[in-house]
Scaffold this active site. Sequence first.
Site, PDB file in Angstrom:
ATOM      1  N   GLU A 179      50.974  42.027  35.704  1.00 58.60           N
ATOM      2  CA  GLU A 179      51.070  43.521  35.866  1.00 58.60           C
ATOM      3  C   GLU A 179      52.541  43.462  37.160  1.00 58.60           C
ATOM      4  O   GLU A 179      52.832  44.276  37.194  1.00 58.60           O
ATOM      5  CB  GLU A 179      49.839  44.384  36.533  1.00 58.60           C
ATOM      6  CG  GLU A 179      49.904  43.689  38.556  1.00 58.60           C
ATOM      7  CD  GLU A 179      49.013  42.300  38.072  1.00 58.60           C
ATOM      8  OE1 GLU A 179      49.012  41.212  36.936  1.00 58.60           O
ATOM      9  OE2 GLU A 179      47.450  41.855  38.568  1.00 58.60           O
ATOM     10  N   SER A 229      48.253  31.191  40.324  1.00 61.93           N
ATOM     11  CA  SER A 229      48.189  30.821  41.591  1.00 61.93           C
ATOM     12  C   SER A 229      46.524  30.051  40.843  1.00 61.93           C
ATOM     13  O   SER A 229      46.150  29.598  40.190  1.00 61.93           O
ATOM     14  CB  SER A 229      48.068  31.740  42.873  1.00 61.93           C
ATOM     15  OG  SER A 229      46.468  32.365  42.223  1.00 61.93           O
ATOM     16  N   CYS A 284      56.950  27.623  40.807  1.00 67.74           N
ATOM     17  CA  CYS A 284      55.962  25.909  40.957  1.00 67.74           C
ATOM     18  C   CYS A 284      56.555  24.898  40.558  1.00 67.74           C
ATOM     19  O   CYS A 284      56.017  23.973  41.277  1.00 67.74           O
ATOM     20  CB  CYS A 284      54.655  26.168  39.263  1.00 67.74           C
ATOM     21  SG  CYS A 284      55.483  25.911  38.480  1.00 67.74           S
ATOM     22  N   GLU A 384      50.249  26.587  49.989  1.00 68.16           N
ATOM     23  CA  GLU A 384      51.687  27.093  48.884  1.00 68.16           C
ATOM     24  C   GLU A 384      52.591  28.279  49.371  1.00 68.16           C
ATOM     25  O   GLU A 384      51.611  29.787  49.246  1.00 68.16           O
ATOM     26  CB  GLU A 384      51.465  27.155  47.740  1.00 68.16           C
ATOM     27  CG  GLU A 384      52.794  28.007  46.733  1.00 68.16           C
ATOM     28  CD  GLU A 384      51.901  27.791  45.668  1.00 68.16           C
ATOM     29  OE1 GLU A 384      51.351  28.658  45.308  1.00 68.16           O
ATOM     30  OE2 GLU A 384      52.922  27.455  44.490  1.00 68.16           O
TER      31      GLU A 384
HETATM   32  P1  NAD Z   1      48.178  34.741  40.708  1.00 67.98           P
HETATM   33  O1  NAD Z   1      47.273  33.726  39.675  1.00 67.98           O
HETATM   34  O2  NAD Z   1      47.738  36.171  41.378  1.00 67.98           O
HETATM   35  O3  NAD Z   1      48.434  35.521  38.976  1.00 67.98           O
HETATM   36  C1  NAD Z   1      48.497  35.324  37.646  1.00 67.98           C
HETATM   37  C2  NAD Z   1      48.322  36.238  36.637  1.00 67.98           C
HETATM   38  O4  NAD Z   1      46.944  35.631  36.691  1.00 67.98           O
HETATM   39  C3  NAD Z   1      48.660  37.877  36.251  1.00 67.98           C
HETATM   40  O5  NAD Z   1      48.287  37.617  35.087  1.00 67.98           O
HETATM   41  C4  NAD Z   1      47.395  38.373  37.098  1.00 67.98           C
HETATM   42  O6  NAD Z   1      46.979  39.790  37.177  1.00 67.98           O
HETATM   43  C5  NAD Z   1      45.796  37.427  36.941  1.00 67.98           C
HETATM   44  N1  NAD Z   1      45.065  37.601  37.767  1.00 67.98           N
HETATM   45  C6  NAD Z   1      45.015  37.843  39.151  1.00 67.98           C
HETATM   46  N2  NAD Z   1      43.950  37.623  40.275  1.00 67.98           N
HETATM   47  C7  NAD Z   1      42.632  37.621  39.250  1.00 67.98           C
HETATM   48  C8  NAD Z   1      41.629  37.232  39.166  1.00 67.98           C
HETATM   49  N3  NAD Z   1      41.035  38.222  40.307  1.00 67.98           N
HETATM   50  N4  NAD Z   1      41.053  37.193  38.328  1.00 67.98           N
HETATM   51  C9  NAD Z   1      41.715  37.699  36.551  1.00 67.98           C
HETATM   52  N5  NAD Z   1      43.174  37.443  37.022  1.00 67.98           N
HETATM   53  C10 NAD Z   1      43.472  37.634  37.573  1.00 67.98           C
HETATM   54  O7  NAD Z   1      49.804  34.396  40.326  1.00 67.98           O
HETATM   55  P2  NAD Z   1      51.277  34.613  40.911  1.00 67.98           P
HETATM   56  O8  NAD Z   1      50.933  35.041  42.412  1.00 67.98           O
HETATM   57  O9  NAD Z   1      50.999  35.932  39.369  1.00 67.98           O
HETATM   58  O10 NAD Z   1      52.360  33.928  40.695  1.00 67.98           O
HETATM   59  C11 NAD Z   1      52.354  32.527  41.489  1.00 67.98           C
HETATM   60  C12 NAD Z   1      51.428  31.418  40.813  1.00 67.98           C
HETATM   61  O11 NAD Z   1      51.860  30.975  39.817  1.00 67.98           O
HETATM   62  C13 NAD Z   1      51.734  30.237  42.407  1.00 67.98           C
HETATM   63  O12 NAD Z   1      50.672  30.046  42.364  1.00 67.98           O
HETATM   64  C14 NAD Z   1      52.531  28.700  41.878  1.00 67.98           C
HETATM   65  O13 NAD Z   1      53.030  28.195  42.050  1.00 67.98           O
HETATM   66  C15 NAD Z   1      52.468  29.869  40.080  1.00 67.98           C
HETATM   67  N6  NAD Z   1      52.648  29.064  38.914  1.00 67.98           N
HETATM   68  C16 NAD Z   1      52.712  27.407  37.989  1.00 67.98           C
HETATM   69  C17 NAD Z   1      53.663  27.613  37.101  1.00 67.98           C
HETATM   70  C18 NAD Z   1      52.848  25.680  36.908  1.00 67.98           C
HETATM   71  O14 NAD Z   1      53.155  25.501  36.111  1.00 67.98           O
HETATM   72  N7  NAD Z   1      52.217  25.746  37.071  1.00 67.98           N
HETATM   73  C19 NAD Z   1      54.579  27.839  36.948  1.00 67.98           C
HETATM   74  C20 NAD Z   1      54.847  29.109  37.044  1.00 67.98           C
HETATM   75  C21 NAD Z   1      53.788  30.069  38.402  1.00 67.98           C
END
Ligand code: NAD
Length: 501
Positions: A179, A229, A284, A384
């Site tokens: 979002e 995450s 990541c 992290e």
């Molecule tokens: P996030 O987990 O906050 O959000 C990711 C997705 O989950 C979003 O679409 C969000 O709307 C949704 N979301 C968030 N909270 C939620 C909940 N309580 N219930 C259901 N859905 C929910 O992650 P972010 O801050 O957008 O991205 C950064 C994170 O992503 C970092 O931890 C990074 O390491 C990780 N990441 C990992 C990789 C990989 O390949 N391992 C690649 C890119 C990013």
Amino acid sequence: MPTIETVPSFSGGVWSSLDATAYEEVFNPSTGTVIARTPLASAGQTAEVVEAAARALPGWSATPVVERARVMFRFRALMEQHFDEIAALVTREHGKTLTEARAEVNRGVEMVEFSCGIPSLIIGDMLPNIAAGVDAQCVRHPVGVCVGITPYNFPNMVPLWMFPVAITCGNTFVLKPSEKVPLSAVRLGELLAEAGLPAGVFNIVHGGKECVDALLTHPKVSAVSFVGSTPIAEYIYKTGTAHGKRVQAAGGAKNHLIIMPDADLDRTVKQLAASAYGCAGQRCMAGSLAVAVGSAGDPMVEALVDLGAAMKVGPSDGDESVAMGPVIRAEHRTRVATALENAKKDGATLALDGRERGMTDDAFLIGPSVVDHVTPEMRIASDEVFGPVLSVARVKNLEEALALGDACDYGNGAVIFTRDGYAAREFTRHFNAGMIGVNVGVPAPMAWFPFTGWNRSFFGDLHVQGTEGIQFYTRQKVTLTRWPRTDESHLDPVWRDAPRQ
Ligand code: NAD
């Protein structure tokens, strides 16, 4: 006041502005201004999008695979044609520099190129006469409606890790982008439609937890791909699998960079800085904990501090000379600053304190930091941070460096800098992570190889990218066939009486 655009959803080939009860603001992190607002779909609105994807499934899965691939060829050409505009949009909504945005879009284009080869990649197996008179074949079928839930840090590339493969394998798709950065996803949807993808094959719904939960529990969703995450990845995996979906969920990371005393200092420090400070540390695969072996520590920290202090930090949107742009939000900047303060309280040394640069600007800036003398019990050794912070731990030898990796909850990437083949081999074989670099700062696999996070960096069995992606988005069907002799009166006797298999 100009009106703020509501980000449209895309369902069954129709773009519309959802009438939502809640919205999330989208910022340009380079200016701190709101550029759009994301509607957060209710469970009911989300279900309607899944239904649209389900309606498109029978027609699309019956479309010959060669035609499905041709849509990707056209989509690839459109991405090439609009390359600069797409990269500029990533910079605008995310804040990474234009150079970094171009690299991101290139990685995404490679996923489309990979998917263009799907007819060869999805081809099945056949073994005639596996038993007397019996032939066996194994072919791949689509799994159904697939869902992608993506993070903010790669608004273009991460959705492209998923839907080109899912769609060319014959599935339909619902994307739930972050979002915080929904605009790149919308542009991809427009280009897919222009490429001739039939209505309903690719859909976009925006939302938060209510929307995600509706996707995870909807009976017509078959597979869920998630990147984000670790706590959310684990939640997605547990909830999705409990509702009978196949799930691949990539989580967070704490990537170790091992510096041996024989490493080329100049080259290594440049790569350390690129790894830790690229995309303002919001990757990541970003280097997060530099583990200096033996005498490597002091000269490395000194050179890193000089390099970090000289980096041009600033608003990236419109200024190509900026080396490091802002982080995603003001609150995220505060989170990074708090991690630095906690590191100091825990006894680490702030050799370079990024809070001294940018914290008061309208852009969500924070300078690069080097946190020295980090020990395993400190929060910054294992949390992290997801910002431009490189922590430095000192160890006596490679074995101690490997032990630090063993104690790490995550397992995304790790790198060794050395000229010693033996050390490199030991590290490659024994380090506790799925993606390994030898003198390569960010060992992120490209489209043709899987993105193989280990431990709490990944939940599931089959990763995104490479042939694992195809396995994830298809299910196999084995058919055994016997055609016994029936009426043979019409056959020539020579043929009829010959021995057969
Ligand atoms: P996030 O987990 O906050 O959000 C990711 C997705 O989950 C979003 O679409 C969000 O709307 C949704 N979301 C968030 N909270 C939620 C909940 N309580 N219930 C259901 N859905 C929910 O992650 P972010 O801050 O957008 O991205 C950064 C994170 O992503 C970092 O931890 C990074 O390491 C990780 N990441 C990992 C990789 C990989 O390949 N391992 C690649 C890119 C990013």
